[in-house]
Design an enzyme around this catalytic site. Structure first.
Site, PDB file in Angstrom:
ATOM      1  N   TYR A  67      57.027  32.988  39.689  1.00 30.62           N
ATOM      2  CA  TYR A  67      57.245  34.355  39.241  1.00 30.62           C
ATOM      3  C   TYR A  67      58.719  34.531  38.885  1.00 30.62           C
ATOM      4  O   TYR A  67      59.573  34.649  39.753  1.00 30.62           O
ATOM      5  CB  TYR A  67      56.840  35.364  40.312  1.00 30.62           C
ATOM      6  CG  TYR A  67      55.398  35.286  40.756  1.00 30.62           C
ATOM      7  CD1 TYR A  67      54.430  34.673  39.954  1.00 30.62           C
ATOM      8  CD2 TYR A  67      54.992  35.817  41.970  1.00 30.62           C
ATOM      9  CE1 TYR A  67      53.109  34.607  40.360  1.00 30.62           C
ATOM     10  CE2 TYR A  67      53.668  35.760  42.378  1.00 30.62           C
ATOM     11  CZ  TYR A  67      52.722  35.143  41.577  1.00 30.62           C
ATOM     12  OH  TYR A  67      51.414  35.073  41.989  1.00 30.62           O
ATOM     13  N   PHE A 214      44.228  40.190  41.865  1.00 22.51           N
ATOM     14  CA  PHE A 214      43.613  41.195  41.003  1.00 22.51           C
ATOM     15  C   PHE A 214      42.520  41.945  41.777  1.00 22.51           C
ATOM     16  O   PHE A 214      41.389  42.072  41.318  1.00 22.51           O
ATOM     17  CB  PHE A 214      43.019  40.577  39.737  1.00 22.51           C
ATOM     18  CG  PHE A 214      44.033  40.036  38.767  1.00 22.51           C
ATOM     19  CD1 PHE A 214      45.369  40.414  38.833  1.00 22.51           C
ATOM     20  CD2 PHE A 214      43.660  39.138  37.779  1.00 22.51           C
ATOM     21  CE1 PHE A 214      46.298  39.918  37.943  1.00 22.51           C
ATOM     22  CE2 PHE A 214      44.593  38.631  36.875  1.00 22.51           C
ATOM     23  CZ  PHE A 214      45.919  39.024  36.964  1.00 22.51           C
ATOM     24  N   PRO A 215      42.858  42.467  42.983  1.00 20.06           N
ATOM     25  CA  PRO A 215      41.826  43.085  43.824  1.00 20.06           C
ATOM     26  C   PRO A 215      41.284  44.399  43.288  1.00 20.06           C
ATOM     27  O   PRO A 215      40.265  44.888  43.769  1.00 20.06           O
ATOM     28  CB  PRO A 215      42.565  43.302  45.152  1.00 20.06           C
ATOM     29  CG  PRO A 215      43.996  43.455  44.757  1.00 20.06           C
ATOM     30  CD  PRO A 215      44.187  42.502  43.612  1.00 20.06           C
ATOM     31  N   GLY A 217      40.774  44.586  39.962  1.00 20.80           N
ATOM     32  CA  GLY A 217      40.193  44.185  38.698  1.00 20.80           C
ATOM     33  C   GLY A 217      41.207  43.767  37.654  1.00 20.80           C
ATOM     34  O   GLY A 217      40.862  43.617  36.483  1.00 20.80           O
ATOM     35  N   GLY A 218      42.469  43.616  38.056  1.00 16.93           N
ATOM     36  CA  GLY A 218      43.492  43.176  37.108  1.00 16.93           C
ATOM     37  C   GLY A 218      43.718  44.148  35.972  1.00 16.93           C
ATOM     38  O   GLY A 218      43.986  43.756  34.839  1.00 16.93           O
TER      39      GLY A 218
END
Length: 288
Positions: A67, A214-215, A217-218
């Protein structure tokens, strides 16, 4: 916040069997520049956000050396070191970033690279031992046994406390377990994307933390009539409902919603206080 710190309202999960972490963590993927490249445009705002993460009682922060690259780890140390008691920082290695976006990455699971990656993360995070070190991806060019043997050796040397995997299937986990105790698995998973359900089931059986990235749903939140109806019953947003569903769905799930917005951060944390009924869960489970 106008109520109790929501992150503290969930029963802590013992990561690796000995590290208590509140079940709503924070995913630090978005705190760098666009495309996971370079520093953030507003560094003071990101540092303030990270400090607020700790103030809200969040005890698990997820990051990775890719990152930025490296910027995410540096920002976390700049904002929070010396770290509050009980804060667990998990980072990942095994991906080399050379340009913005996913197309600017390549996998490297060689012991040589992982040695450099691990020691780099230790230095940037200002730690002598990383509580949770996860292999970001298996490198198909390198025998998995060779990669896993290096990670086990690093753990035996005291450089990491617990080891985990990311983007792993059940067979990957079983192979890794021949070399070390797998403390966590981080796969894409949400109310709206349940392809990793078999991995979640195996992790639950084995007492392994399942960390869905992505909890929510991203960014692809599917506001179906059913989801909206359940959210309306509890007077919460669809984002909060999606996080609450994860917490109710399995006791080993540790969601790590990520955001650069203070408002969204606090909204996410309030999801821990949402109590879903058996009827709610039946309706939401039927979405799969």
């Amino acid at each position: 916040m106008d109520n109790v710190l929501a992150a503290k309202t969930t029963t802590p999960f013992l990561l690796g069997g000995d590290l208590p972490v509140n079940r709503l963590g924070y995913g630090a993927m978005r705190i760098t520049g666009p495309g996971l490249w370079g520093p953030p445009a507003d560094r003071p705002a990101i540092l303030a956000l990270l400090r607020r993460v700790a103030e809200l009682g969040i005890t698990f922060i997820d990051t990775a050396d890719m990152y930025g690259p490296f910027e995410g780890e540096k920002l976390i140390a700049e904002a929070l070191h010396p770290y509050p008691a009980g804060l667990v920082i998990g980072t990942k290695g095994g991906v080399v970033t050379f340009a913005p976006g996913r197309e600017g990455t390549l996998l490297d699971g060689t012991p040589q690279h992982l040695h450099e990656a691990l020691h780099g993360s230790l230095r940037r995070l200002k730690l002598e031992r990383i509580d949770l070190y996860q292999l970001h991806r298996l490198d198909p060019r390198v025998p998995a046994e060779r990669t896993f043997a290096f990670l086990a050796e690093a753990q035996n040397k005291g450089l990491v406390r617990h080891l985990g995997l990311s983007e792993a299937n059940v067979e990957d986990i079983k192979l890794a377990q021949q070399h070390f105790s797998v403390a966590s698995v981080q796969n894409r998973y949400s109310l709206f994307d349940r392809a990793a359900e078999p991995v979640l089931a195996y992790c639950r059986e084995q007492g392994i933390a399942f960390i869905p990235y992505f909890p929510i749903g991203g960014g692809q939140v599917q506001e179906t009539d059913r989801v909206q109806q359940v959210a309306a019953r509890h007077q919460v947003s669809v984002r909060q409902l999606a996080l609450s569903w994860l917490l109710h769905h399995a006791p080993n799930i540790l969601p790590i919603p990520g955001t650069t917005s203070l408002a969204h951060l606090e909204e996410n944390m309030r999801a821990a206080a949402v109590q879903l009924t058996a009827q709610d869960m039946q309706e939401l489970d039927a979405l799969s």
